[in-house]
Design a protein around this motif. Structure first.
Motif, PDB file in Angstrom:
ATOM      1  N   ALA A 193      23.843  49.120  41.552  1.00 21.68           N
ATOM      2  CA  ALA A 193      22.489  49.636  41.769  1.00 21.68           C
ATOM      3  C   ALA A 193      22.501  51.012  42.429  1.00 21.68           C
ATOM      4  O   ALA A 193      21.557  51.799  42.268  1.00 21.68           O
ATOM      5  CB  ALA A 193      21.689  48.651  42.617  1.00 21.68           C
ATOM      6  N   LYS A 194      23.565  51.315  43.160  1.00 17.20           N
ATOM      7  CA  LYS A 194      23.718  52.618  43.812  1.00 17.20           C
ATOM      8  C   LYS A 194      24.461  53.627  42.928  1.00 17.20           C
ATOM      9  O   LYS A 194      24.773  54.733  43.375  1.00 17.20           O
ATOM     10  CB  LYS A 194      24.489  52.445  45.135  1.00 17.20           C
ATOM     11  CG  LYS A 194      23.701  51.774  46.231  1.00 17.20           C
ATOM     12  CD  LYS A 194      22.648  52.718  46.814  1.00 17.20           C
ATOM     13  CE  LYS A 194      21.950  52.097  48.012  1.00 17.20           C
ATOM     14  NZ  LYS A 194      20.945  53.037  48.593  1.00 17.20           N
ATOM     15  N   GLY A 195      24.743  53.224  41.683  1.00 18.14           N
ATOM     16  CA  GLY A 195      25.462  54.117  40.781  1.00 18.14           C
ATOM     17  C   GLY A 195      26.954  54.173  41.054  1.00 18.14           C
ATOM     18  O   GLY A 195      27.633  55.117  40.638  1.00 18.14           O
ATOM     19  N   ILE A 196      27.480  53.165  41.726  1.00 23.84           N
ATOM     20  CA  ILE A 196      28.898  53.101  42.082  1.00 23.84           C
ATOM     21  C   ILE A 196      29.593  52.092  41.164  1.00 23.84           C
ATOM     22  O   ILE A 196      29.086  50.981  40.973  1.00 23.84           O
ATOM     23  CB  ILE A 196      29.079  52.672  43.554  1.00 23.84           C
ATOM     24  CG1 ILE A 196      28.408  53.688  44.489  1.00 23.84           C
ATOM     25  CG2 ILE A 196      30.556  52.509  43.902  1.00 23.84           C
ATOM     26  CD1 ILE A 196      28.249  53.184  45.917  1.00 23.84           C
ATOM     27  N   THR A 197      30.726  52.456  40.604  1.00 25.62           N
ATOM     28  CA  THR A 197      31.504  51.511  39.801  1.00 25.62           C
ATOM     29  C   THR A 197      32.073  50.438  40.716  1.00 25.62           C
ATOM     30  O   THR A 197      32.862  50.750  41.620  1.00 25.62           O
ATOM     31  CB  THR A 197      32.653  52.228  39.064  1.00 25.62           C
ATOM     32  OG1 THR A 197      32.105  53.235  38.203  1.00 25.62           O
ATOM     33  CG2 THR A 197      33.471  51.235  38.250  1.00 25.62           C
ATOM     34  N   PRO A 198      31.694  49.176  40.514  1.00 19.22           N
ATOM     35  CA  PRO A 198      32.150  48.129  41.449  1.00 19.22           C
ATOM     36  C   PRO A 198      33.646  47.837  41.384  1.00 19.22           C
ATOM     37  O   PRO A 198      34.298  47.708  42.419  1.00 19.22           O
ATOM     38  CB  PRO A 198      31.335  46.903  41.031  1.00 19.22           C
ATOM     39  CG  PRO A 198      30.142  47.451  40.308  1.00 19.22           C
ATOM     40  CD  PRO A 198      30.660  48.660  39.601  1.00 19.22           C
ATOM     41  N   LEU A 199      34.221  47.707  40.168  1.00 19.26           N
ATOM     42  CA  LEU A 199      35.599  47.245  40.005  1.00 19.26           C
ATOM     43  C   LEU A 199      36.379  48.152  39.070  1.00 19.26           C
ATOM     44  O   LEU A 199      35.833  48.647  38.084  1.00 19.26           O
ATOM     45  CB  LEU A 199      35.618  45.822  39.433  1.00 19.26           C
ATOM     46  CG  LEU A 199      35.213  44.696  40.385  1.00 19.26           C
ATOM     47  CD1 LEU A 199      34.699  43.493  39.606  1.00 19.26           C
ATOM     48  CD2 LEU A 199      36.408  44.283  41.258  1.00 19.26           C
ATOM     49  N   LEU A 200      37.660  48.339  39.384  1.00 17.72           N
ATOM     50  CA  LEU A 200      38.530  49.175  38.564  1.00 17.72           C
ATOM     51  C   LEU A 200      39.711  48.372  38.032  1.00 17.72           C
ATOM     52  O   LEU A 200      40.308  47.571  38.751  1.00 17.72           O
ATOM     53  CB  LEU A 200      39.079  50.344  39.389  1.00 17.72           C
ATOM     54  CG  LEU A 200      38.079  51.405  39.864  1.00 17.72           C
ATOM     55  CD1 LEU A 200      38.779  52.386  40.804  1.00 17.72           C
ATOM     56  CD2 LEU A 200      37.475  52.151  38.683  1.00 17.72           C
ATOM     57  N   THR A 201      40.046  48.600  36.766  1.00 15.86           N
ATOM     58  CA  THR A 201      41.286  48.082  36.196  1.00 15.86           C
ATOM     59  C   THR A 201      41.709  49.046  35.095  1.00 15.86           C
ATOM     60  O   THR A 201      41.093  50.083  34.885  1.00 15.86           O
ATOM     61  CB  THR A 201      41.139  46.636  35.684  1.00 15.86           C
ATOM     62  OG1 THR A 201      42.439  46.117  35.364  1.00 15.86           O
ATOM     63  CG2 THR A 201      40.253  46.555  34.472  1.00 15.86           C
ATOM     64  N   ALA A 202      42.795  48.708  34.383  1.00 16.61           N
ATOM     65  CA  ALA A 202      43.304  49.575  33.330  1.00 16.61           C
ATOM     66  C   ALA A 202      43.640  48.745  32.106  1.00 16.61           C
ATOM     67  O   ALA A 202      43.590  47.511  32.137  1.00 16.61           O
ATOM     68  CB  ALA A 202      44.528  50.346  33.822  1.00 16.61           C
ATOM     69  N   GLY A 203      44.008  49.418  31.006  1.00 18.61           N
ATOM     70  CA  GLY A 203      44.175  48.727  29.740  1.00 18.61           C
ATOM     71  C   GLY A 203      45.576  48.252  29.434  1.00 18.61           C
ATOM     72  O   GLY A 203      45.774  47.546  28.451  1.00 18.61           O
ATOM     73  N   ASP A 204      46.562  48.635  30.223  1.00 19.35           N
ATOM     74  CA  ASP A 204      47.926  48.193  29.953  1.00 19.35           C
ATOM     75  C   ASP A 204      48.173  46.843  30.607  1.00 19.35           C
ATOM     76  O   ASP A 204      47.297  45.980  30.606  1.00 19.35           O
ATOM     77  CB  ASP A 204      48.930  49.260  30.416  1.00 19.35           C
ATOM     78  CG  ASP A 204      48.758  49.640  31.891  1.00 19.35           C
ATOM     79  OD1 ASP A 204      47.876  49.078  32.566  1.00 19.35           O
ATOM     80  OD2 ASP A 204      49.510  50.513  32.369  1.00 19.35           O
ATOM     81  N   TRP A 205      49.341  46.621  31.189  1.00 12.09           N
ATOM     82  CA  TRP A 205      49.631  45.354  31.863  1.00 12.09           C
ATOM     83  C   TRP A 205      48.647  45.061  32.984  1.00 12.09           C
ATOM     84  O   TRP A 205      48.452  43.903  33.368  1.00 12.09           O
ATOM     85  CB  TRP A 205      51.062  45.362  32.408  1.00 12.09           C
ATOM     86  CG  TRP A 205      51.290  46.388  33.496  1.00 12.09           C
ATOM     87  CD1 TRP A 205      51.741  47.658  33.347  1.00 12.09           C
ATOM     88  CD2 TRP A 205      51.059  46.216  34.908  1.00 12.09           C
ATOM     89  NE1 TRP A 205      51.800  48.304  34.565  1.00 12.09           N
ATOM     90  CE2 TRP A 205      51.390  47.432  35.540  1.00 12.09           C
ATOM     91  CE3 TRP A 205      50.603  45.157  35.694  1.00 12.09           C
ATOM     92  CZ2 TRP A 205      51.287  47.624  36.919  1.00 12.09           C
ATOM     93  CZ3 TRP A 205      50.501  45.347  37.073  1.00 12.09           C
ATOM     94  CH2 TRP A 205      50.839  46.565  37.672  1.00 12.09           C
TER      95      TRP A 205
END
Length: 438
Positions: A193-205
């Motif tokens: 809601a604050k325009g912040i990305t909540p969670l991060l991950t990546a596409g490899d392992w």
């Protein structure tokens, strides 16, 4: 006469070829079927030999890190040279690389961070003698396979952790770290809601790792022998508890709580995204704290255990895994074993890997190192939690079928691509298991 001469020349050439084959310090050798198989107990002169070491390169465990240790080992052990090799980047472990080397006859003398059961099954690893050096390690017996030890490691590595940006949490009005699934979803909604990305991950392992550490604690806290039970067909990935846990994770993706373009970046890139402040939460193992300690940023990082449905805190991770193993068919087993022991048990080397990769000593007389504030938080979490079990391709009562990590990755990547058919995705894990259970 000519026939006799031709026969002699043929024998001479064969003898030369056999002698040449015997000079490869890193390759595997085919046993003479008329002789008993080599049990790995042969001795060799450790003077003027070269051994090949497969290193595991990460942002923390760099080429310079390994080369400095190799230089010290060589200076303390004249006559032993170490040739370092490494697998391609963006793999979750070196297994595929090592399988290709094994098939080509170029298996290294010393391997690191491999799935030990896989290469024991392939009869590729030397049994490690249980001597006074090994007896310095806590709980080394747990890593034995059929009563034999094949891996030298003395570390604890908590993995089901979520690192968070305290500044972004404050901006979103989040006053306490989530302990339950519902609390994590509520925090993610406030951040979004604050325009912040909540969670991060990546596409490899990283995708499969994130999926595993965010779902498995809820399963394994209640069954620390789950993989062993899966071999006995007592449990399945399509059981209601797994379906519920995977549905929770799938909903996090559906609700837009993960970073956009996730499949286009890798582990190294997503780590930098978090350190740049471009996401609030980053599920990752304790090794991330080493990179955090050396980074420059304008916010403080905290850590909490991955939430479970009811809020019960339970860490997953590795104990005495990810270490060093020796090739059974090494031409120089004494030198290779000496190097493997040095890399893990030499006091300076042991302390070095702890600090470089944010690990915790599992020696009976643990070595201390200067921890950052974040690493101290992880250590306190470790002390408050019961002994860990593994996840993904690590032991949970028993080591899983070979290659299961790749199937976790496929499931996670499917979910990130928008596949919300939880039953189908989890069924694919059961199908992979059954197909590869030999």
């Amino acid at each position: 006469m000519r026939k006799w001469f031709t026969m002699c020349m043929t024998l001479l050439i064969l003898s030369s070829l056999l002698a040449a084959c015997g000079g490869n310090s890193s390759g595997t050798k085919t046993n003479d079927p008329a002789k008993p198989a080599d049990n790995g107990t042969k001795t060799t002169d450790t003077k003027d030999v070269e051994i090949v070491f497969q290193s595991w390169i990460t942002p923390n465990l760099t080429v310079a890190y390994y080369d400095s240790l190799i230089n010290r080992f060589e200076s303390e052990n004249p006559g032993i040279k170490v040739k370092r090799i490494q697998p391609p980047a963006n793999e979750g472990n070196p297994d595929s690389y090592l399988k290709s080397l094994l098939a080509s006859g170029d298996f290294p003398d010393v391997v690191q961070n491999a799935t030990i059961q896989m290469f024991v099954d392939a009869d590729a690893l030397l049994e490690i003698p249980i001597d006074d050096d090994i007896k310095k390690i806590n709980n080394y017996e747990a890593e034995m396979i059929n009563g034999k030890l094949y891996n030298i490691s003395a570390i604890r590595q908590p993995q089901s952790l979520i690192f968070y940006n305290k500044k972004l949490f404050a901006e979103a009005g989040i006053e306490s770290t989530p302990k339950t699934w519902a609390e994590l979803e509520a925090a993610a909604e406030k951040l979004k809601a604050k325009g912040i990305t909540p969670l991060l991950t990546a596409g490899d392992w990283t995708a499969g790792f994130t999926f595993s550490v965010m779902t498995s604690p809820d399963i394994y806290k209640d069954n620390k022998n789950w993989y062993a039970d899966r071999f006995d067909n007592k449990v399945k990935f399509t059981d209601p508890n797994w379906i519920e846990s995977a549905t929770y994770y799938t909903n996090l993706v559906k609700n837009g709580y993960f970073n956009k373009g996730v499949l286009s970046i890798d582990y190294t890139a997503v780590e930098q995204e978090f350190l740049k402040g471009n996401g609030a939460m980053y599920p990752m193992g304790s090794w991330f704290s080493a990179a955090e300690a050396n980074s420059k940023k304008d916010f403080e990082v905290g850590v909490f255990a991955t939430p479970t449905k009811d809020g019960t805190q339970y860490l997953l991770g590795g104990e005495n895994s990810g270490g060093y193993a020796v090739a059974k068919m090494s031409n120089h087993p004494e030198a290779a074993l000496k190097f493997a022991k040095f890399m893990m048990l030499d006091p300076e080397a042991h302390k070095g890997i702890l600090q470089a990769d944010a690990l915790f000593s599992n020696l009976k007389e643990p070595l201390k190192w200067d921890m950052s504030p974040l690493q101290t938080e992880i250590y306190e979490l470790l002390l408050k939690n019961p002994p860990m079990v593994g996840h993904m391709n690590n032991k949970v009562g028993r080591v899983p079928v070979s290659g299961i990590q790749d199937q976790y990755n496929k499931v996670a990547q499917n979910i990130l691509l928008g596949d919300t058919d939880v039953a189908k995705n989890m069924q694919s894990l059961d199908e992979y298991w059954d197909k590869n259970n030999k």
